[in-house]
Every structure is written in C-alpha cells, then in structure tokens.
Scaffold this motif. Sequence first.
Motif, short mmCIF file in Angstrom:
data_model
loop_
_atom_site.label_atom_id
_atom_site.label_comp_id
_atom_site.label_asym_id
_atom_site.label_seq_id
_atom_site.Cartn_x
_atom_site.Cartn_y
_atom_site.Cartn_z
N TYR A 31 6.48 -0.53 -3.69
CA TYR A 31 6.40 -1.64 -2.89
C TYR A 31 7.08 -2.86 -3.83
O TYR A 31 7.66 -3.61 -3.10
N ALA A 32 7.00 -2.85 -5.21
CA ALA A 32 7.75 -3.84 -5.95
C ALA A 32 9.16 -3.71 -5.76
O ALA A 32 9.72 -4.80 -5.62
N GLY A 33 9.78 -2.63 -5.45
CA GLY A 33 11.20 -2.47 -5.31
C GLY A 33 11.56 -3.21 -3.78
O GLY A 33 12.68 -3.81 -3.66
N ALA A 34 10.90 -3.00 -2.85
CA ALA A 34 10.94 -3.24 -1.80
C ALA A 34 10.83 -4.67 -1.31
O ALA A 34 11.69 -5.30 -0.90
N SER A 35 9.68 -5.22 -2.21
CA SER A 35 9.45 -6.61 -1.93
C SER A 35 10.24 -7.52 -2.87
O SER A 35 10.39 -8.83 -2.85
N GLY A 36 10.52 -7.14 -4.12
CA GLY A 36 11.26 -7.91 -5.36
C GLY A 36 10.09 -8.58 -6.25
O GLY A 36 10.62 -9.21 -6.96
N ASP A 37 8.99 -8.27 -6.00
CA ASP A 37 7.64 -8.59 -6.59
C ASP A 37 7.63 -7.73 -7.81
O ASP A 37 6.68 -6.83 -7.90
N PHE A 38 8.36 -8.09 -8.89
CA PHE A 38 8.31 -7.22 -10.30
C PHE A 38 7.10 -7.72 -11.22
O PHE A 38 7.42 -7.55 -12.49
N ILE A 57 -3.10 -4.43 -11.07
CA ILE A 57 -3.84 -4.59 -9.66
C ILE A 57 -2.68 -4.42 -8.37
O ILE A 57 -1.34 -4.62 -8.80
N ALA A 58 -3.07 -4.03 -7.41
CA ALA A 58 -2.28 -4.19 -6.13
C ALA A 58 -1.77 -5.40 -5.86
O ALA A 58 -2.24 -6.28 -5.83
N HIS A 59 -0.44 -5.25 -5.28
CA HIS A 59 0.18 -6.82 -4.69
C HIS A 59 -0.63 -6.86 -3.66
O HIS A 59 -1.27 -6.26 -2.94
N GLY A 60 -1.00 -8.51 -3.47
CA GLY A 60 -1.74 -8.64 -2.46
C GLY A 60 -1.08 -8.61 -1.02
O GLY A 60 -1.80 -8.15 0.01
N MET A 61 0.05 -8.72 -1.01
CA MET A 61 0.97 -8.50 0.33
C MET A 61 0.84 -7.23 0.49
O MET A 61 0.75 -6.50 1.66
N TYR A 62 0.85 -6.08 -0.30
CA TYR A 62 0.70 -4.68 -0.19
C TYR A 62 -0.80 -4.36 0.48
O TYR A 62 -0.81 -3.54 1.53
N THR A 63 -1.74 -4.76 0.06
CA THR A 63 -3.21 -4.70 0.55
C THR A 63 -2.95 -5.44 1.97
O THR A 63 -3.81 -4.86 2.77
N MET A 64 -2.55 -6.54 2.31
CA MET A 64 -2.48 -7.10 3.63
C MET A 64 -1.80 -6.24 4.61
O MET A 64 -2.26 -5.86 5.49
#
Length: 141
Positions: A31-38, A57-64
């Motif tokens: 998800y970090a690679g896809a979203s750019g949130d590292f 912790i999981a990215h909030g947007m991944y959880t959403m």
Amino acid sequence: MTAQVKYDDVEVGTEIPAQTYQIDRMNLVMYAGASGDFNPIHWRENFARKVGLPDVIAHGMYTMAQGGRFVTDWVGDPGAVLDYGVRFSAPVVVPDEGGAALEISGKVEQKLDDNRVVVALTARSSEQKVLTRAKAVVRLA
C-alpha cells in the motif's frame, strides 16, 4: 463479481454479513508503494514505538479502503458506490507475527429515492472500533 443486490430485496435494518480481512506487514508495504505514503509508522516497528504507538499501524486510508471493498463486494458493482466517508477512531495495530484481523459488517440504515440506500458500517480490530461514522450511499439495481 457477485450478483447485484436489488433495491426491492433490502429493507431498513437488512444486515450485511461480516467479513474479516487479514492485514500483514506485506499489505502495508504494498500500500505504501501504491499510495506514496512511506511514513515509517506503517513499516518500522522501532520507529512506531519511539513515537508512542504500540507497534506498526495500518494506513488509515488502507483501513478505509477495506470498508469500501466490503461495500462493493456486497453490492456487486464498484460503480454503485456514490458516496463514502468515515472517521478514524483507533489505529489497526499490525504485529509482525500474525498480523491483524479487520472485521467489517454493515446494515442498511436508510432507503432513499432513485434505488439508493445508506449503509452504515462497523469496523473492528482487536475488539476495538477503528472506524466511526462509516457510511456509504449506494445505488442498487
């Protein structure tokens, strides 16, 4: 893709069976690679603990996104989701061993005109509610 849910087949109070989504660290790295949130709180345990978190912790947007997946899997048409929003109430902690389980369930909260319904979602991880005010407006067949 599953068969599309029909407007006439649901009522206010119709429950959508819970689904459990397993989350592991590899999901977070992808998800970090896809979203750019590292942000290292999503992949580096010592950093997450240093800033006061219990673990990665999981990215909030991944959880959403898992909530969105739950709704689109139920309705059978990703294009049927007209509006979707949540508030984040707690992080999904993802230990290295075993990962985390995210359980999402839903209920039709309201029937609107034009074959639209409001679906309220409940999302829990480790017995804790992780999303609040999670609702989707969906146009059914």
